[in-house]
Design a protein around this motif. Sequence first.
Motif, short mmCIF file in Angstrom:
data_model
loop_
_atom_site.label_atom_id
_atom_site.label_comp_id
_atom_site.label_asym_id
_atom_site.label_seq_id
_atom_site.Cartn_x
_atom_site.Cartn_y
_atom_site.Cartn_z
N ARG A 140 70.18 40.63 -5.81
CA ARG A 140 68.83 40.71 -6.40
C ARG A 140 68.88 40.69 -7.92
O ARG A 140 67.87 40.40 -8.58
CB ARG A 140 68.15 41.99 -5.94
CG ARG A 140 68.89 43.24 -6.37
CD ARG A 140 68.27 44.53 -5.93
NE ARG A 140 69.09 45.66 -6.33
CZ ARG A 140 69.14 46.17 -7.55
NH1 ARG A 140 68.37 45.65 -8.51
NH2 ARG A 140 69.93 47.19 -7.83
N LEU A 141 70.04 40.99 -8.50
CA LEU A 141 70.15 41.04 -9.96
C LEU A 141 70.16 39.65 -10.59
O LEU A 141 69.95 39.52 -11.79
CB LEU A 141 71.43 41.79 -10.37
CG LEU A 141 71.57 43.24 -9.85
CD1 LEU A 141 72.87 43.85 -10.35
CD2 LEU A 141 70.37 44.07 -10.26
N ILE A 142 70.42 38.62 -9.79
CA ILE A 142 70.39 37.25 -10.31
C ILE A 142 68.94 36.80 -10.37
O ILE A 142 68.31 36.54 -9.34
CB ILE A 142 71.22 36.31 -9.42
CG1 ILE A 142 72.66 36.81 -9.33
CG2 ILE A 142 71.19 34.88 -9.96
CD1 ILE A 142 73.55 35.99 -8.43
N GLU A 143 68.41 36.74 -11.56
CA GLU A 143 66.99 36.47 -11.74
C GLU A 143 66.63 35.02 -11.42
O GLU A 143 65.50 34.72 -11.07
CB GLU A 143 66.58 36.83 -13.17
CG GLU A 143 66.76 38.32 -13.48
CD GLU A 143 66.43 38.67 -14.91
OE1 GLU A 143 66.17 37.74 -15.71
OE2 GLU A 143 66.45 39.88 -15.25
N ASN A 144 67.59 34.12 -11.58
CA ASN A 144 67.36 32.72 -11.25
C ASN A 144 67.47 32.56 -9.74
O ASN A 144 68.54 32.41 -9.18
CB ASN A 144 68.41 31.85 -11.97
CG ASN A 144 68.17 30.36 -11.77
OD1 ASN A 144 67.56 29.94 -10.79
ND2 ASN A 144 68.65 29.57 -12.71
N GLN A 145 66.32 32.60 -9.06
CA GLN A 145 66.31 32.59 -7.61
C GLN A 145 66.90 31.32 -6.99
O GLN A 145 67.66 31.41 -6.02
CB GLN A 145 64.88 32.82 -7.09
CG GLN A 145 64.37 34.24 -7.30
CD GLN A 145 65.23 35.26 -6.58
OE1 GLN A 145 65.36 35.21 -5.34
NE2 GLN A 145 65.83 36.17 -7.31
N PRO A 146 66.57 30.13 -7.50
CA PRO A 146 67.21 28.92 -6.93
C PRO A 146 68.73 28.97 -7.04
O PRO A 146 69.44 28.57 -6.10
CB PRO A 146 66.62 27.78 -7.78
CG PRO A 146 65.29 28.31 -8.23
CD PRO A 146 65.53 29.76 -8.48
N LEU A 147 69.25 29.49 -8.15
CA LEU A 147 70.69 29.60 -8.32
C LEU A 147 71.27 30.58 -7.31
O LEU A 147 72.30 30.33 -6.69
CB LEU A 147 71.04 30.04 -9.74
CG LEU A 147 72.54 30.30 -10.02
CD1 LEU A 147 73.35 29.03 -9.76
CD2 LEU A 147 72.73 30.78 -11.45
N MET A 148 70.60 31.73 -7.15
CA MET A 148 71.06 32.73 -6.19
C MET A 148 71.09 32.14 -4.77
O MET A 148 72.05 32.35 -4.02
CB MET A 148 70.14 33.95 -6.23
CG MET A 148 70.59 35.11 -5.32
SD MET A 148 69.95 34.99 -3.64
CE MET A 148 68.22 35.40 -3.94
N GLN A 149 70.06 31.38 -4.41
CA GLN A 149 70.02 30.77 -3.08
C GLN A 149 71.13 29.73 -2.91
O GLN A 149 71.74 29.63 -1.84
CB GLN A 149 68.65 30.13 -2.86
CG GLN A 149 67.52 31.14 -2.74
CD GLN A 149 66.15 30.50 -2.71
OE1 GLN A 149 66.03 29.28 -2.77
NE2 GLN A 149 65.10 31.31 -2.64
N ASN A 150 71.41 28.97 -3.96
CA ASN A 150 72.46 27.96 -3.88
C ASN A 150 73.85 28.59 -3.73
O ASN A 150 74.70 28.09 -3.00
CB ASN A 150 72.42 27.06 -5.11
CG ASN A 150 71.22 26.14 -5.12
OD1 ASN A 150 70.61 25.89 -4.08
ND2 ASN A 150 70.85 25.63 -6.29
N ILE A 151 74.06 29.69 -4.46
CA ILE A 151 75.34 30.41 -4.34
C ILE A 151 75.48 30.97 -2.92
O ILE A 151 76.54 30.87 -2.30
CB ILE A 151 75.43 31.53 -5.38
CG1 ILE A 151 75.55 30.95 -6.79
CG2 ILE A 151 76.63 32.44 -5.09
CD1 ILE A 151 75.50 31.98 -7.90
N THR A 152 74.41 31.58 -2.43
CA THR A 152 74.44 32.15 -1.08
C THR A 152 74.71 31.07 -0.04
O THR A 152 75.53 31.26 0.88
CB THR A 152 73.10 32.84 -0.77
OG1 THR A 152 72.88 33.89 -1.73
CG2 THR A 152 73.12 33.44 0.64
N ARG A 153 74.04 29.93 -0.17
CA ARG A 153 74.25 28.84 0.78
C ARG A 153 75.70 28.32 0.71
O ARG A 153 76.30 28.03 1.75
CB ARG A 153 73.29 27.69 0.48
CG ARG A 153 73.33 26.57 1.53
CD ARG A 153 72.39 25.43 1.17
NE ARG A 153 71.03 25.90 0.99
CZ ARG A 153 70.41 25.93 -0.19
NH1 ARG A 153 71.04 25.52 -1.28
NH2 ARG A 153 69.18 26.38 -0.29
N MET A 154 76.23 28.25 -0.48
CA MET A 154 77.60 27.75 -0.64
C MET A 154 78.60 28.64 0.09
O MET A 154 79.49 28.16 0.80
CB MET A 154 77.96 27.66 -2.13
CG MET A 154 79.39 27.22 -2.42
SD MET A 154 79.75 25.54 -1.84
CE MET A 154 78.74 24.59 -3.00
#
Length: 242
Positions: A140-154
């Motif tokens: 949740r600390l990653i404010e850039n939500q698209p980036l957080m989702q891309n990292i999670t998906r990876m």
Amino acid sequence: MAEEKIIKHAGDAARALLKKEHSWKKKLREFFFEIFIIVVAVSITLWFHNWNDHLHEQRLARDFLVGIRADLKVTADKLAEHRHDYQHTLDYYDAIWKQISENRIDKAYMDSLSGNLTNMVGFTFDNSRFESFKSSGNLRLIENQPLMQNITRMFTVTLPDRVASDRMIFEERRNQYITYIGTRTPFGPRGNSLISGYTNDPAIRFQIMWQRDLLNEMKDQKLLVAEEVGKLMAEIDAELKR
């Protein structure tokens, strides 16, 4: 120090109401003045505390991005290394399939390098940093939500799927080799299959063609994964520069 001042002003507010020499109007004025000071002090303390917490969270998020970027670089290097190391196996399949198709068998080449028929380099990756950060509830600390989702998906879909695909391909190749090649051909002095004398067997011919296509598809899939990893690294770089 801030807590001591708040306690002092709270005491002053209480004492203001007990001053017998002052009128009720003055008592209330002094009381509310002290209350006002307390409210301001508490507000400033809370603001500073929240600001300090936010800075700490930003540092955690940045450290995570720097670390996860390094993990992705290791993954990208490993994918490149695997493609390089495995190219000789692809070259072998391409060469012997051409020999079979053109009916020009090079026995020495086909038999001496037949270990490629079972060779496999399985892909792995390190997701410990991601899992630790996720399990701590810090994504949740990653404010850039698209980036957080891309990292999670990876780390939860793309890379695990690649590991599973490599394992499945290896198991299929091993089983097919045992069934259609290993049990039908004699072995040379180094334990290699003397396959050159059995290339007219339809099952063996099909397996060579099929495994060749399968491994080239695996190579293409790894190239796509490497491209996705590179794009994500670029996203992280852009975020770190903000």
